[in-house]
Design a protein around this motif. Structure first.
Motif, PDB file in Angstrom:
ATOM      1  N   LEU A 174     -58.645  21.799  50.494  1.00 47.36           N
ATOM      2  CA  LEU A 174     -58.523  20.411  50.923  1.00 47.36           C
ATOM      3  C   LEU A 174     -59.736  19.584  50.508  1.00 47.36           C
ATOM      4  O   LEU A 174     -59.594  18.458  50.011  1.00 47.36           O
ATOM      5  N   LEU A 175     -60.927  20.128  50.702  1.00 46.10           N
ATOM      6  CA  LEU A 175     -62.128  19.371  50.354  1.00 46.10           C
ATOM      7  C   LEU A 175     -62.279  19.213  48.843  1.00 46.10           C
ATOM      8  O   LEU A 175     -62.757  18.188  48.359  1.00 46.10           O
ATOM      9  N   ALA A 176     -61.840  20.233  48.098  1.00 51.02           N
ATOM     10  CA  ALA A 176     -61.938  20.154  46.632  1.00 51.02           C
ATOM     11  C   ALA A 176     -61.019  19.082  46.065  1.00 51.02           C
ATOM     12  O   ALA A 176     -61.288  18.518  44.993  1.00 51.02           O
ATOM     13  N   ASN A 177     -59.933  18.785  46.785  1.00 50.17           N
ATOM     14  CA  ASN A 177     -58.946  17.817  46.298  1.00 50.17           C
ATOM     15  C   ASN A 177     -59.383  16.389  46.624  1.00 50.17           C
ATOM     16  O   ASN A 177     -58.699  15.650  47.327  1.00 50.17           O
ATOM     17  N   THR A 178     -60.554  16.010  46.119  1.00 55.27           N
ATOM     18  CA  THR A 178     -61.100  14.676  46.355  1.00 55.27           C
ATOM     19  C   THR A 178     -61.438  13.972  45.044  1.00 55.27           C
ATOM     20  O   THR A 178     -60.776  13.012  44.672  1.00 55.27           O
ATOM     21  N   ALA A 518     -61.428  -3.635  44.068  1.00 52.01           N
ATOM     22  CA  ALA A 518     -60.151  -2.946  43.828  1.00 52.01           C
ATOM     23  C   ALA A 518     -60.391  -1.472  43.527  1.00 52.01           C
ATOM     24  O   ALA A 518     -59.703  -0.590  44.063  1.00 52.01           O
ATOM     25  N   ALA A 519     -61.362  -1.193  42.668  1.00 50.36           N
ATOM     26  CA  ALA A 519     -61.679   0.204  42.339  1.00 50.36           C
ATOM     27  C   ALA A 519     -62.218   0.942  43.551  1.00 50.36           C
ATOM     28  O   ALA A 519     -61.958   2.142  43.734  1.00 50.36           O
ATOM     29  N   ALA A 520     -62.970   0.239  44.400  1.00 51.12           N
ATOM     30  CA  ALA A 520     -63.511   0.856  45.609  1.00 51.12           C
ATOM     31  C   ALA A 520     -62.398   1.352  46.515  1.00 51.12           C
ATOM     32  O   ALA A 520     -62.532   2.383  47.186  1.00 51.12           O
ATOM     33  N   ASN A 521     -61.283   0.630  46.537  1.00 56.96           N
ATOM     34  CA  ASN A 521     -60.139   1.050  47.353  1.00 56.96           C
ATOM     35  C   ASN A 521     -59.657   2.428  46.933  1.00 56.96           C
ATOM     36  O   ASN A 521     -59.302   3.273  47.759  1.00 56.96           O
ATOM     37  N   SER A 522     -59.670   2.668  45.618  1.00 60.28           N
ATOM     38  CA  SER A 522     -59.196   3.946  45.088  1.00 60.28           C
ATOM     39  C   SER A 522     -60.257   5.036  45.199  1.00 60.28           C
ATOM     40  O   SER A 522     -59.978   6.147  45.644  1.00 60.28           O
ATOM     41  N   SER A 523     -61.486   4.717  44.812  1.00 58.54           N
ATOM     42  CA  SER A 523     -62.554   5.719  44.788  1.00 58.54           C
ATOM     43  C   SER A 523     -62.921   6.205  46.184  1.00 58.54           C
ATOM     44  O   SER A 523     -63.152   7.400  46.401  1.00 58.54           O
ATOM     45  N   ALA A 524     -62.988   5.299  47.145  1.00 57.01           N
ATOM     46  CA  ALA A 524     -63.290   5.697  48.521  1.00 57.01           C
ATOM     47  C   ALA A 524     -62.063   6.298  49.187  1.00 57.01           C
ATOM     48  O   ALA A 524     -62.169   7.163  50.063  1.00 57.01           O
ATOM     49  N   GLY A 525     -60.888   5.849  48.753  1.00 54.67           N
ATOM     50  CA  GLY A 525     -59.657   6.348  49.340  1.00 54.67           C
ATOM     51  C   GLY A 525     -59.484   7.850  49.185  1.00 54.67           C
ATOM     52  O   GLY A 525     -58.941   8.515  50.071  1.00 54.67           O
ATOM     53  N   VAL A 526     -59.967   8.393  48.072  1.00 55.17           N
ATOM     54  CA  VAL A 526     -59.769   9.824  47.814  1.00 55.17           C
ATOM     55  C   VAL A 526     -60.400  10.682  48.913  1.00 55.17           C
ATOM     56  O   VAL A 526     -59.971  11.822  49.145  1.00 55.17           O
ATOM     57  N   LEU A 527     -61.405  10.156  49.595  1.00 55.87           N
ATOM     58  CA  LEU A 527     -62.100  10.921  50.622  1.00 55.87           C
ATOM     59  C   LEU A 527     -61.303  10.995  51.923  1.00 55.87           C
ATOM     60  O   LEU A 527     -61.651  11.762  52.824  1.00 55.87           O
TER      61      LEU A 527
END
Length: 584
Positions: A174-178, A518-527
């Motif tokens: 789960l943690l690796a899938n970020t 917009a990119a922050a929504n995706s990059s932070a979202g992965v966490l």
């Protein structure tokens, strides 16, 4: 509460002018009403545990009603906006997901997927290094194609096969899938973000590629700490650091200078190669494996006693735990398949890289753009913003030949030929893929329809303008919004579809970079993905611990919040002159 006096205009062909504060002329009240479809979606998903497709359909219906009654959008245009969103959900988003998962299922249907798994397990018996190779590298490769929980399920099962305890296997996977998620499923999240915001996809790709590598750098170090604590970090930090550096650098280079669709494929393959080369010249002080007997299934698996050096038996045909006369077990090492078999097992990924590389050749790319691209205005829509300018989401660019999904379909056909699979077998697997994704198809199309209705009616703009009242503090809120979106929906693509335009609207009002937010929504979202109910359920089921989702959530919450805090600091600095030079 009352609405601005403006008659409902059913099926009217005149331009629809978006209103920022249609509810009683009050911005805050209008924003609160605009948030209702999102609140309903999250409450249905998180509180009542309603199936995602049902929750998305209910939220879509509410957003359409609000668009017509509250924002005074003509009925015909509201329905047309929903149809436009559904179409975009089908093409290119689901066209990518279906064909990517199809290729993965083609490999599973043959013996070559198991060959690839045995190849990875034959490299080392050390569970810490296997966590990097399987959960981080191989998981990223799976994320590039399958996504939607498949990387977690597969890597967790492989780690268990290597001897890791079920609970730890699930946590590590789960943690690796970020780090790979922002570019997963052939960059579907970035493509979705481009679709709902109208921002150049290359700018979004570049920006995300200047954020997620910092997460990638840390993840392998966290993984070895999770497996073996401080000793694991002390003994294996060199290989963990190399893995993080290579993966992050590959993400940056591919997303910024090559093809966004190949970001995870290139990063995963490059990292595997780098780790393999390093292991030829470096080994940890101890080989940390599993002892105290061999678990026969998830429920009977015993707690591994970490720290006993294990002696590999090179002649073993497969990974197993062979009990000895004492309490210590000897972990037999999987025999590495012949080189020809190894190359055949990774052929689908090489085929994908090859076809996408050919498609990026300037002459080929130009030809595909001429003969395989159609731009058109979506019928039934005529929407202008408060400034009187047409809203971008009404114009569609239909790249049917050079589309990522089409290139994946071609890759799958070549893979079938290489593996000597019949057309009938390939079509049967394709049908199985569609059946497997049937509710995902409903969910994605509904979420994209919801997004388009909110964006075109002006609901998203009302939310964005209200959030903009926070001023530059929005740079702190932006990544948190993305994190919450993925934690609740389980998908970076869905979160980007829901909140992408909101981020842009708020950024524009506050003077921040729309591309950055917009990119922050995706990059932070992965966490937030490691905490999503869907992903937790997949991981728990994969290791035979159904019902232990709460345990997984509690153990991962601290890691998720810590990484969120770090990337939020990075994003805030990128919004200032300190790191503003990183924004395209």
């Amino acid at each position: 509460m009352h609405f601005i006096a403006q008659p409902v205009r059913p099926f009217e062909s005149d331009s629809f002018l978006q209103i920022t504060d249609p509810i009683s002329g009050n911005l805050i009240l209008s924003a609160a009403c605009a948030a209702l479809p999102l609140v309903l979606l999250f409450v249905l998903l998180g509180v009542f545990r309603v199936k995602a497709h049902k929750a998305a359909l209910a939220s879509l219906l509410l957003s359409v009603v609000l668009a017509i009654v509250g924002w005074q959008m003509p009925v015909g245009q509201a329905l047309s906006a929903a149809a436009a969103g559904a179409f975009y959900g089908l093409f290119p988003i689901l066209w990518i997901l279906v064909n990517a998962l199809w290729i993965y299922k083609l490999t599973v249907a043959t013996r070559w997927f198991e060959v690839l798994g045995r190849t990875i397990r034959s490299i080392t018996n050390d569970l810490r290094i296997l966590a990097i190779l399987i959960a981080f590298c191989f998981g990223a490769l799976m994320e590039s194609l399958a996504g939607f929980g498949a990387p977690v399920a597969i890597s967790a099962a492989m780690l268990m096969a290597a001897g890791m305890k079920p609970l730890k296997s699930a946590l590590v996977s789960l943690l690796a899938n970020t780090a790979p998620v922002a570019f997963g499923a052939m960059a579907a999240p970035i493509i979705a973000l481009n679709g709902v915001t109208g921002l150049p996809i290359h700018d979004l790709s570049q920006m995300a590629g200047r954020q997620t590598p910092f997460i990638a750098l840390l993840v392998p170090l966290i993984l070895v700490f999770m497996v073996d604590g401080k000793r694991g970090l002390k003994q294996t930090w060199p290989v963990a650091l190399i893995a993080g550096l290579v993966f992050g650098l590959s993400q940056f280079v591919t997303s910024n200078f090559f093809a966004v669709e190949l970001t995870d494929v290139v990063a995963a393959v490059a990292t595997i190669i780098a780790v393999l080369i390093m292991l030829r010249f470096w080994q940890p002080k101890e080989i940390i494996g599993v002892t105290d007997g061999a678990p026969t299934d998830a429920s009977s698996a015993s707690e591994p006693r970490i720290g006993v050096p294990l002696h590999p038996v090179s002649a073993a045909p497969a990974t197993s735990l062979a009990p000895t006369t004492g309490s210590i077990a000897v972990l037999e090492k999987t025999t590495r398949p012949p080189a020809a078999h190894v190359w055949t097992s990774i052929a689908p990924y090489l085929i994908i890289m090859g076809i996408f590389s050919i498609a990026q050749i300037p002459a080929v790319k130009a030809w595909l753009s001429v003969v395989g691209s159609v731009t058109f205005q979506w019928p039934g829509l005529d929407v202008v913003n408060a400034a009187g300018d047409p809203v971008p989401a009404q114009t569609f660019k239909f790249d049917h030949l050079k589309a990522t999904g089409t290139l994946l379909l071609l890759s799958g056909i070549v893979t079938m030929a290489l593996y000597r699979m019949s057309i009938r077998q390939g079509l049967a697997i394709y049908w199985q893929t569609l059946v497997q994704l049937r509710w995902t198809i409903v969910t994605v199309t509904s979420v994209l329809s919801l997004s388009f209705v909110m964006n075109l009616s002006g609901q998203t703009n009302s939310l964005g303008v209200a959030l903009a009242t926070t001023g530059v503090f929005f740079a702190v809120l932006s990544p948190v919004i993305g994190w919450l979106g993925v934690a609740l929906t389980g998908s970076d693509t869905s979160s980007n579809s829901l909140f992408g335009q909101l981020q842009v609207a708020a950024a524009t009002q506050t003077g921040l970079s729309p591309v950055l937010m917009a990119a922050a929504n995706s990059s932070a979202g992965v966490l937030g993905k490691m905490l999503s109910v869907q992903n937790l359920a997949v991981a728990a089921a994969a290791v035979g611990l159904a019902g232990e989702e709460g345990t997984l959530f509690r153990k991962l919450l601290g890691w998720s919040l810590s990484l969120l805090a770090l990337i939020t600091i990075l994003i805030v600095l990128q919004s200032t002159p300190v790191l503003g030079w990183m924004v395209p």
